[in-house]
Scaffold this active site. Structure first.
Site, PDB file in Angstrom:
ATOM      1  N   ASP A  34       0.887  -0.943  -0.001  1.00 52.35           N
ATOM      2  CA  ASP A  34      -0.016  -0.018  -0.178  1.00 52.35           C
ATOM      3  C   ASP A  34       0.673   1.426   0.082  1.00 52.35           C
ATOM      4  OD1 ASP A  34      -3.018   0.601   1.009  1.00 52.35           O
ATOM      5  OD2 ASP A  34      -1.744   2.140   1.029  1.00 52.35           O
ATOM      6  N   ILE A  35       0.492   2.343  -0.673  1.00 54.74           N
ATOM      7  CA  ILE A  35       1.253   3.300  -0.904  1.00 54.74           C
ATOM      8  C   ILE A  35       1.409   4.380   0.484  1.00 54.74           C
ATOM      9  CG2 ILE A  35      -0.395   5.247  -1.745  1.00 54.74           C
ATOM     10  CD1 ILE A  35       1.638   5.725  -4.170  1.00 54.74           C
ATOM     11  N   ASN A  90     -13.061  -2.998   2.783  1.00 55.62           N
ATOM     12  CA  ASN A  90     -13.712  -2.101   2.933  1.00 55.62           C
ATOM     13  C   ASN A  90     -14.637  -2.039   1.781  1.00 55.62           C
ATOM     14  OD1 ASN A  90     -12.433  -0.836   5.037  1.00 55.62           O
ATOM     15  ND2 ASN A  90     -10.814   0.072   3.648  1.00 55.62           N
ATOM     16  N   GLY A  96     -14.993   3.519   3.627  1.00 59.07           N
ATOM     17  CA  GLY A  96     -13.942   4.061   3.398  1.00 59.07           C
ATOM     18  C   GLY A  96     -13.234   3.312   2.004  1.00 59.07           C
ATOM     19  N   GLN A  97     -14.044   2.752   1.322  1.00 62.33           N
ATOM     20  CA  GLN A  97     -13.617   2.104   0.013  1.00 62.33           C
ATOM     21  C   GLN A  97     -13.189   3.410  -0.933  1.00 62.33           C
ATOM     22  OE1 GLN A  97     -15.859  -0.873  -1.885  1.00 62.33           O
ATOM     23  NE2 GLN A  97     -14.690  -1.353  -3.630  1.00 62.33           N
ATOM     24  N   SER A  98     -12.301   3.455  -1.556  1.00 64.60           N
ATOM     25  CA  SER A  98     -11.862   4.535  -2.440  1.00 64.60           C
ATOM     26  C   SER A  98     -11.389   4.204  -3.767  1.00 64.60           C
ATOM     27  CB  SER A  98     -10.846   5.498  -1.844  1.00 64.60           C
ATOM     28  OG  SER A  98      -9.649   4.764  -1.560  1.00 64.60           O
ATOM     29  N   HIS A 103     -10.274  -5.256  -3.175  1.00 63.78           N
ATOM     30  CA  HIS A 103      -8.897  -5.495  -2.747  1.00 63.78           C
ATOM     31  C   HIS A 103      -9.070  -5.963  -1.268  1.00 63.78           C
ATOM     32  CE1 HIS A 103      -9.910  -1.390  -2.537  1.00 63.78           C
ATOM     33  NE2 HIS A 103      -9.439  -1.209  -1.508  1.00 63.78           N
ATOM     34  N   HIS A 105      -7.165  -5.774   2.223  1.00 59.53           N
ATOM     35  CA  HIS A 105      -5.993  -5.274   3.109  1.00 59.53           C
ATOM     36  C   HIS A 105      -5.472  -6.288   3.793  1.00 59.53           C
ATOM     37  CE1 HIS A 105      -6.899  -0.490   2.098  1.00 59.53           C
ATOM     38  NE2 HIS A 105      -8.367  -1.319   1.810  1.00 59.53           N
TER      39      HIS A 105
HETATM   40  P1  5GP Z   1      -9.615   1.219   0.203  1.00 61.83           P
HETATM   41  O1  5GP Z   1     -10.008   2.944   0.682  1.00 61.83           O
HETATM   42  O2  5GP Z   1     -10.349   1.739  -1.179  1.00 61.83           O
HETATM   43  O3  5GP Z   1     -10.046   0.392   0.897  1.00 61.83           O
HETATM   44  O4  5GP Z   1      -8.072   1.342  -0.110  1.00 61.83           O
HETATM   45  C1  5GP Z   1      -7.438   1.624  -1.160  1.00 61.83           C
HETATM   46  C2  5GP Z   1      -6.055   1.672  -0.735  1.00 61.83           C
HETATM   47  O5  5GP Z   1      -5.218   1.989  -1.891  1.00 61.83           O
HETATM   48  C3  5GP Z   1      -5.512   2.805   0.186  1.00 61.83           C
HETATM   49  O6  5GP Z   1      -5.126   1.806   1.353  1.00 61.83           O
HETATM   50  C4  5GP Z   1      -4.422   3.399  -0.456  1.00 61.83           C
HETATM   51  O7  5GP Z   1      -3.336   3.894   0.454  1.00 61.83           O
HETATM   52  C5  5GP Z   1      -4.335   2.717  -1.743  1.00 61.83           C
HETATM   53  N1  5GP Z   1      -3.750   3.355  -2.775  1.00 61.83           N
HETATM   54  C6  5GP Z   1      -4.267   4.304  -3.444  1.00 61.83           C
HETATM   55  N2  5GP Z   1      -3.391   4.712  -4.633  1.00 61.83           N
HETATM   56  C7  5GP Z   1      -2.603   3.862  -4.598  1.00 61.83           C
HETATM   57  C8  5GP Z   1      -1.452   3.795  -5.560  1.00 61.83           C
HETATM   58  O8  5GP Z   1      -1.305   4.385  -6.512  1.00 61.83           O
HETATM   59  N3  5GP Z   1      -0.528   2.745  -5.305  1.00 61.83           N
HETATM   60  C9  5GP Z   1      -0.446   1.914  -4.132  1.00 61.83           C
HETATM   61  N4  5GP Z   1       0.364   1.119  -3.911  1.00 61.83           N
HETATM   62  N5  5GP Z   1      -1.597   1.957  -3.273  1.00 61.83           N
HETATM   63  C10 5GP Z   1      -2.737   2.968  -3.219  1.00 61.83           C
END
Ligand code: 5GP
Ligand code: ZN
Length: 117
Positions: A34-35, A90, A96-98, A103, A105
């Site tokens: 994760d970034i 998420n 918090g799904q973005s 995916h 975590h």
């Molecule tokens: P969500 O919020 O959808 O459950 O998780 C999305 C995850 O993707 C977040 O934890 C965020 O830090 C990670 N993320 C967003 N953009 C990037 C990216 O460009 N590269 C990587 N490796 N992770 C990303």
């Protein structure tokens, strides 16, 4: 046109259009760091097949979702964080799904509180 994979961030990572730090890969599953890590281990595990999330998953996706979790367990074994780790999906913006490519975590390497926020 209207191909959801064209602009999907994680499909772009899969295609190598956006760099990532690969952790694991097999025929169906890809995992990368994760970034913006929220724990010493914070790995994202995705199916290579695009679908938006758990809400949108179909019966035929069940095995893929299971494979993502088994990959998480394998990574946790390799990282020696089996004392306690968490796999999280998420589901929806309110949770918090973005990124709308399913995916898992994998979080670990520190103590984790319950319930999550
Ligand atoms: P969500 O919020 O959808 O459950 O998780 C999305 C995850 O993707 C977040 O934890 C965020 O830090 C990670 N993320 C967003 N953009 C990037 C990216 O460009 N590269 C990587 N490796 N992770 C990303
Ligand atoms: Zn995608």
């Amino acid at each position: 046109m209207n191909d959801p994979t064209a602009s999907c961030l994680f499909c772009r990572i899969l295609r190598g259009e956006i760099p990532s730090r690969k952790v694991y890969e097999d025929e169906n599953v890809f995992a990368f760091e994760d970034i913006n890590p929220q724990a010493p281990t914070h790995v994202l595990i995705i199916p290579k097949k695009h679908f938006a999330g758990l809400k949108e998953a179909q019966v035929e996706d069940a095995e893929l979702i299971g494979q993502c979790h088994l990959a998480a367990a394998e990574i946790a074994r390799e990282r020696k964080i089996e004392h306690g780790y968490r796999t999280v999906l998420n589901v929806g913006p309110g949770a918090g799904q973005s990124v709308f490519h399913l995916h898992v975590h994998l979080l670990g390497g520190r103590s984790l509180r319950w319930p999550p926020g």
